[in-house]
Design a protein around this motif. Structure first.
Motif, PDB file in Angstrom:
ATOM      1  N   LYS A 181      30.789  92.750  74.590  1.00 33.10           N
ATOM      2  CA  LYS A 181      30.622  92.352  73.195  1.00 33.10           C
ATOM      3  C   LYS A 181      31.160  90.940  72.963  1.00 33.10           C
ATOM      4  O   LYS A 181      32.062  90.479  73.654  1.00 33.10           O
ATOM      5  N   HIS A 182      30.605  90.291  71.949  1.00 30.90           N
ATOM      6  CA  HIS A 182      31.061  88.943  71.603  1.00 30.90           C
ATOM      7  C   HIS A 182      32.260  88.934  70.674  1.00 30.90           C
ATOM      8  O   HIS A 182      33.041  87.984  70.676  1.00 30.90           O
ATOM      9  N   GLY A 183      32.408  89.939  69.831  1.00 27.29           N
ATOM     10  CA  GLY A 183      33.523  89.949  68.888  1.00 27.29           C
ATOM     11  C   GLY A 183      33.229  89.145  67.639  1.00 27.29           C
ATOM     12  O   GLY A 183      32.167  89.262  67.048  1.00 27.29           O
ATOM     13  N   LYS A 184      34.162  88.285  67.239  1.00 30.63           N
ATOM     14  CA  LYS A 184      34.071  87.552  65.975  1.00 30.63           C
ATOM     15  C   LYS A 184      32.910  86.565  65.954  1.00 30.63           C
ATOM     16  O   LYS A 184      32.486  86.053  66.993  1.00 30.63           O
ATOM     17  N   ASN A 185      32.432  86.274  64.739  1.00 32.31           N
ATOM     18  CA  ASN A 185      31.500  85.152  64.629  1.00 32.31           C
ATOM     19  C   ASN A 185      32.283  83.849  64.734  1.00 32.31           C
ATOM     20  O   ASN A 185      33.514  83.836  64.731  1.00 32.31           O
ATOM     21  N   ASP A 186      31.588  82.730  64.825  1.00 34.48           N
ATOM     22  CA  ASP A 186      32.253  81.458  65.116  1.00 34.48           C
ATOM     23  C   ASP A 186      33.110  80.953  63.960  1.00 34.48           C
ATOM     24  O   ASP A 186      34.120  80.270  64.180  1.00 34.48           O
ATOM     25  N   ALA A 187      32.733  81.267  62.728  1.00 34.37           N
ATOM     26  CA  ALA A 187      33.557  80.866  61.585  1.00 34.37           C
ATOM     27  C   ALA A 187      34.890  81.605  61.613  1.00 34.37           C
ATOM     28  O   ALA A 187      35.958  81.011  61.418  1.00 34.37           O
ATOM     29  N   ASP A 188      34.838  82.909  61.869  1.00 33.66           N
ATOM     30  CA  ASP A 188      36.060  83.718  61.889  1.00 33.66           C
ATOM     31  C   ASP A 188      36.961  83.382  63.074  1.00 33.66           C
ATOM     32  O   ASP A 188      38.150  83.703  63.057  1.00 33.66           O
ATOM     33  N   ALA A 189      36.408  82.764  64.104  1.00 35.45           N
ATOM     34  CA  ALA A 189      37.222  82.395  65.268  1.00 35.45           C
ATOM     35  C   ALA A 189      38.176  81.241  64.963  1.00 35.45           C
ATOM     36  O   ALA A 189      39.162  81.044  65.672  1.00 35.45           O
ATOM     37  N   THR A 190      37.896  80.479  63.901  1.00 35.80           N
ATOM     38  CA  THR A 190      38.743  79.337  63.557  1.00 35.80           C
ATOM     39  C   THR A 190      40.098  79.820  63.058  1.00 35.80           C
ATOM     40  O   THR A 190      40.168  80.659  62.163  1.00 35.80           O
ATOM     41  N   GLU A 191      41.163  79.287  63.624  1.00 36.63           N
ATOM     42  CA  GLU A 191      42.511  79.667  63.208  1.00 36.63           C
ATOM     43  C   GLU A 191      43.105  78.614  62.284  1.00 36.63           C
ATOM     44  O   GLU A 191      42.651  77.467  62.249  1.00 36.63           O
ATOM     45  N   GLU A 192      44.153  78.998  61.552  1.00 41.38           N
ATOM     46  CA  GLU A 192      44.780  78.063  60.625  1.00 41.38           C
ATOM     47  C   GLU A 192      45.424  76.901  61.384  1.00 41.38           C
ATOM     48  O   GLU A 192      45.899  77.050  62.513  1.00 41.38           O
ATOM     49  N   ALA A 193      45.438  75.755  60.733  1.00 35.64           N
ATOM     50  CA  ALA A 193      45.923  74.527  61.382  1.00 35.64           C
ATOM     51  C   ALA A 193      47.383  74.636  61.800  1.00 35.64           C
ATOM     52  O   ALA A 193      47.799  73.999  62.780  1.00 35.64           O
ATOM     53  N   SER A 194      48.171  75.434  61.089  1.00 34.77           N
ATOM     54  CA  SER A 194      49.593  75.550  61.399  1.00 34.77           C
ATOM     55  C   SER A 194      49.850  76.132  62.784  1.00 34.77           C
ATOM     56  O   SER A 194      50.937  75.966  63.349  1.00 34.77           O
ATOM     57  N   LYS A 195      48.857  76.778  63.358  1.00 31.25           N
ATOM     58  CA  LYS A 195      49.001  77.392  64.681  1.00 31.25           C
ATOM     59  C   LYS A 195      48.667  76.426  65.816  1.00 31.25           C
ATOM     60  O   LYS A 195      48.805  76.785  66.991  1.00 31.25           O
ATOM     61  N   HIS A 196      48.221  75.223  65.462  1.00 34.54           N
ATOM     62  CA  HIS A 196      47.732  74.298  66.488  1.00 34.54           C
ATOM     63  C   HIS A 196      48.237  72.885  66.231  1.00 34.54           C
ATOM     64  O   HIS A 196      48.544  72.499  65.107  1.00 34.54           O
ATOM     65  N   LYS A 197      48.269  72.101  67.298  1.00 31.86           N
ATOM     66  CA  LYS A 197      48.663  70.706  67.198  1.00 31.86           C
ATOM     67  C   LYS A 197      47.422  69.831  67.033  1.00 31.86           C
ATOM     68  O   LYS A 197      46.376  70.094  67.623  1.00 31.86           O
ATOM     69  N   PRO A 198      47.550  68.762  66.245  1.00 33.30           N
ATOM     70  CA  PRO A 198      46.439  67.795  66.163  1.00 33.30           C
ATOM     71  C   PRO A 198      46.143  67.196  67.537  1.00 33.30           C
ATOM     72  O   PRO A 198      47.014  67.154  68.410  1.00 33.30           O
ATOM     73  N   ILE A 199      44.901  66.757  67.723  1.00 32.34           N
ATOM     74  CA  ILE A 199      44.470  66.167  68.994  1.00 32.34           C
ATOM     75  C   ILE A 199      44.252  64.671  68.778  1.00 32.34           C
ATOM     76  O   ILE A 199      43.568  64.260  67.831  1.00 32.34           O
ATOM     77  N   ASP A 200      44.850  63.862  69.640  1.00 34.40           N
ATOM     78  CA  ASP A 200      44.732  62.409  69.526  1.00 34.40           C
ATOM     79  C   ASP A 200      43.506  61.944  70.304  1.00 34.40           C
ATOM     80  O   ASP A 200      43.403  62.175  71.515  1.00 34.40           O
ATOM     81  N   TYR A 201      42.571  61.310  69.614  1.00 31.47           N
ATOM     82  CA  TYR A 201      41.353  60.827  70.262  1.00 31.47           C
ATOM     83  C   TYR A 201      41.351  59.303  70.327  1.00 31.47           C
ATOM     84  O   TYR A 201      41.692  58.631  69.337  1.00 31.47           O
ATOM     85  N   PRO A 202      40.968  58.740  71.471  1.00 32.91           N
ATOM     86  CA  PRO A 202      40.895  57.275  71.575  1.00 32.91           C
ATOM     87  C   PRO A 202      39.838  56.710  70.627  1.00 32.91           C
ATOM     88  O   PRO A 202      38.827  57.358  70.349  1.00 32.91           O
ATOM     89  N   LYS A 203      40.073  55.522  70.158  1.00 32.62           N
ATOM     90  CA  LYS A 203      39.114  54.857  69.285  1.00 32.62           C
ATOM     91  C   LYS A 203      37.886  54.441  70.093  1.00 32.62           C
ATOM     92  O   LYS A 203      38.010  53.917  71.203  1.00 32.62           O
ATOM     93  N   PRO A 204      36.672  54.672  69.591  1.00 35.07           N
ATOM     94  CA  PRO A 204      35.469  54.237  70.323  1.00 35.07           C
ATOM     95  C   PRO A 204      35.491  52.741  70.600  1.00 35.07           C
ATOM     96  O   PRO A 204      35.947  51.947  69.762  1.00 35.07           O
ATOM     97  N   ASP A 205      34.997  52.371  71.791  1.00 30.48           N
ATOM     98  CA  ASP A 205      35.058  50.963  72.182  1.00 30.48           C
ATOM     99  C   ASP A 205      33.806  50.183  71.821  1.00 30.48           C
ATOM    100  O   ASP A 205      33.740  48.968  72.022  1.00 30.48           O
ATOM    101  N   GLY A 206      32.775  50.854  71.310  1.00 37.20           N
ATOM    102  CA  GLY A 206      31.546  50.161  70.934  1.00 37.20           C
ATOM    103  C   GLY A 206      30.651  49.807  72.100  1.00 37.20           C
ATOM    104  O   GLY A 206      29.592  49.189  71.914  1.00 37.20           O
ATOM    105  N   LYS A 207      31.054  50.180  73.314  1.00 39.87           N
ATOM    106  CA  LYS A 207      30.240  49.914  74.508  1.00 39.87           C
ATOM    107  C   LYS A 207      29.761  51.212  75.152  1.00 39.87           C
ATOM    108  O   LYS A 207      28.575  51.393  75.388  1.00 39.87           O
ATOM    109  N   LEU A 208      30.713  52.087  75.454  1.00 45.58           N
ATOM    110  CA  LEU A 208      30.368  53.412  75.979  1.00 45.58           C
ATOM    111  C   LEU A 208      30.462  54.478  74.891  1.00 45.58           C
ATOM    112  O   LEU A 208      29.720  55.466  74.925  1.00 45.58           O
TER     113      LEU A 208
END
Length: 549
Positions: free
Chosen positions: A420-447
């Protein structure tokens, strides 16, 4: 039914959506009876304008529908020559050998294609046979008969004001009635969503699961181009944050399709699928390929991933759902177009038999039986446990146990049964307090590029004076729930920058919907934690205008 009076046109079969499923149905109906009246309604500005797929095409669907497709000039010009699988780390790669993989995973005999161009070619075949195809005709509502059956659709409504009232140049559109109505809208179609709810078609089936697929077309250095090479990767940069992976397909004219898929059942609301895609292109393997090249197109689309156990009942009074409206993607193969074509053929044959018998407005059980027990069902049943294994136990378990299960299914049995698959994808989302933010590099405009720059390469346009086609059930929820509890994931899961939270000093945060940017991927309708956003069709011809996706 709408209270607006409209003219009506009568057909034998009305088909919503000029994708591979809808066009296959139209062609097959005309093969069976040249005099049958068939209309195909397409919301894009032209056939193919809203088609986005990988795509490596298994030609089995086309072989069954048009056996002489080569002689007729179908745009399948790049056979797969090399088939690579890699596990990526942050700076390196490990080749996954082909020999332990089940035969169904081989891409030899398949073709790298633009499904937009394949659909344009299929539309030409259909029109030569007498099928009426109307692009720029969004189907905004269903028409029901006296007994509650679907008897048609409303198409071609234009000119409403932003508040929904008819404007000065309002055109009410037309009702197109059919003995049967086929919904081939693709993933998370707005009308399909309505019939699933109205007739409770998901009862007894697992919830549908989805992924977000993003794709760029690049022109690269001819010295690096290897026409016919297919590469898939897993692992970095997603690692344990989400399921997914990439594809790189070398097509003609020194071009490559570069794509990235993120499974939408991820837990961390800080995840930014689009930025994961942009970061992926900085891996040494990918960066070396793309450096010196240029990106020429961009687009995004949701992908149905639930497979065999998530397909709802496909028939309803007055019609049927086809292809990705049902969810017929073979996830480990990353292929669904062949099944879409086969579903269109099967639906056409069932409708033809019913019309010949004098029936109309009822259900088509022969279609449902053929899909579940025929070639489509057999294709999907073999791989039914790969996605739930990946979701529950991670990538390595999916590769090891899922691979073993695919091998045993090749011989007609599974030690796992059907997971079985279990939860739908919306219900799989957890509250932000349970997770750390993710740092993403700034796009370089080339790649790598920011979203709004990339959206300009999708040629997306919406007439700004129409009502917003992204509807909120409750206007307060984005701020009071999504932002407060989940850190505003809509600002990240949308691959086109449609949603933003504006925070000004001394004022309450505001939720802004830039619907003009929408590339019709449907991710918001799927992933919003409160299920507060409903995607509806804008007026016909609006949205992306993909040239060769």
């Amino acid at each position: 039914m709408s209270e607006i009076e409209r003219e009506a046109m009568e057909y034998d079969v009305v088909i919503v959506g000029a994708g591979p499923a809808g066009l296959s149905a139209a062609i097959r109906l005309k093969q069976l009876d040249a005099d049958i009246n068939v209309v195909v309604l397409e919301k894009g500005s032209e056939v193919g304008a809203h088609i986005l797929s990988g795509a490596v095409l298994d030609p089995c669907g086309l072989n069954a529908l048009i056996p002489d497709w080569k002689e007729k000039g179908a745009p399948l010009n790049t056979p797969v020559k090399v088939d690579n699988f890699y596990m990526l780390g942050e700076a390196g790669k490990i080749r996954v050998p082909n020999f332990p993989m089940p035969p169904l995973m081989s891409n030899h005999g398949n073709y790298i294609v633009s499904m937009g161009n394949v659909c344009r070619w299929m539309a030409e075949q259909a029109e030569e046979m007498g099928v009426e195809i109307f692009p720029g005709m969004a189907c905004s509502e269903l028409v029901y008969g006296e007994n509650g059956e679907v008897k048609g659709v409303v198409a071609g409504e234009f000119g409403r004001n932003p508040d929904g009232t008819p404007g000065d140049g309002y055109e009410p559109g037309m009702e197109l009635h059919g003995k049967y109505v086929f919904l081939s809208e693709g993933v998370r179609g707005s009308l399909s969503k309505q019939v699933i709810a109205k007739y409770d078609l998901s009862k007894g089936h697992d919830p549908q699961k989805f992924g977000l697929g993003m794709k760029e077309i690049w022109e690269i250095d001819p010295a690096k181009h290897k026409e016919g090479t297919v590469t898939h990767t897993m692992g970095w940069p997603l690692n344990g944050n989400a399921g997914g992976g990439s594809f790189i397909y070398h097509i003609e004219n020194n071009q490559v399709y570069v794509g990235f898929v993120v499974h939408l059942n991820y837990k961390n609301p800080h995840l930014f699928p689009y930025m994961e895609f942009q970061r992926f292109k900085h891996h040494p393997v990918v960066a070396d390929l793309l450096e010196g090249g240029k990106r020429v197109a961009y687009g995004a689309r949701a992908i149905s991933e639930g497979g065999y156990q998530s397909m709802p009942k496909m028939t309803f009074p007055g019609g049927a759902m086809l292809g990705c409206s049902v969810g017929m993607v073979n996830v480990p193969r990353i292929k669904g177009n062949h099944n879409a074509m086969l579903s269109g053929k099967a639906a056409a044959e069932a409708a033809f038999e019913a019309i010949q018998a004098g029936r109309s407005g009822d259900e088509l059980p022969a279609y449902e039986d053929e899909v579940r027990t025929g070639a489509i069902g057999k294709d999907l049943k073999k791989v039914r446990n790969v996605k739930p294994l990946w979701s529950k136990y991670g990538l390595m378990a999916s590769l090891a146990v899922g691979g073993f299960d695919m091998w045993t299914n090749t011989f007609g049995f599974s030690l796992l049964g059907t997971l079985k698959h279990g939860k739908n994808d919306a219900d799989a989302t957890e509250e932000a307090s349970k997770h750390k933010p993710i740092d993403y590099p700034k796009p370089d405009g080339k790649l790598s590029f920011d979203r709004l720059t990339n959206v300009s390469f999708s040629m997306t346009n919406h007439e700004e004076q129409q009502p917003c086609h992204l509807r909120l059930t409750n206007d307060a929820v984005p701020v009071t729930v999504d932002l407060a509890k989940y850190a505003g994931p809509s600002a990240r899961y949308c691959p086109a920058g449609v949603y933003e939270f504006v925070e000004e000093e001394g004022k309450e945060p505001r939720f802004v919907i830039n619907f003009q940017n929408c590339v019709h991927c449907k991710t918001c309708d799927i992933k919003d934690p409160a299920q507060n956003i409903t995607w509806t069709t804008p007026q016909g011809g609006d949205g992306p205008n993909y040239p060769n996706m």
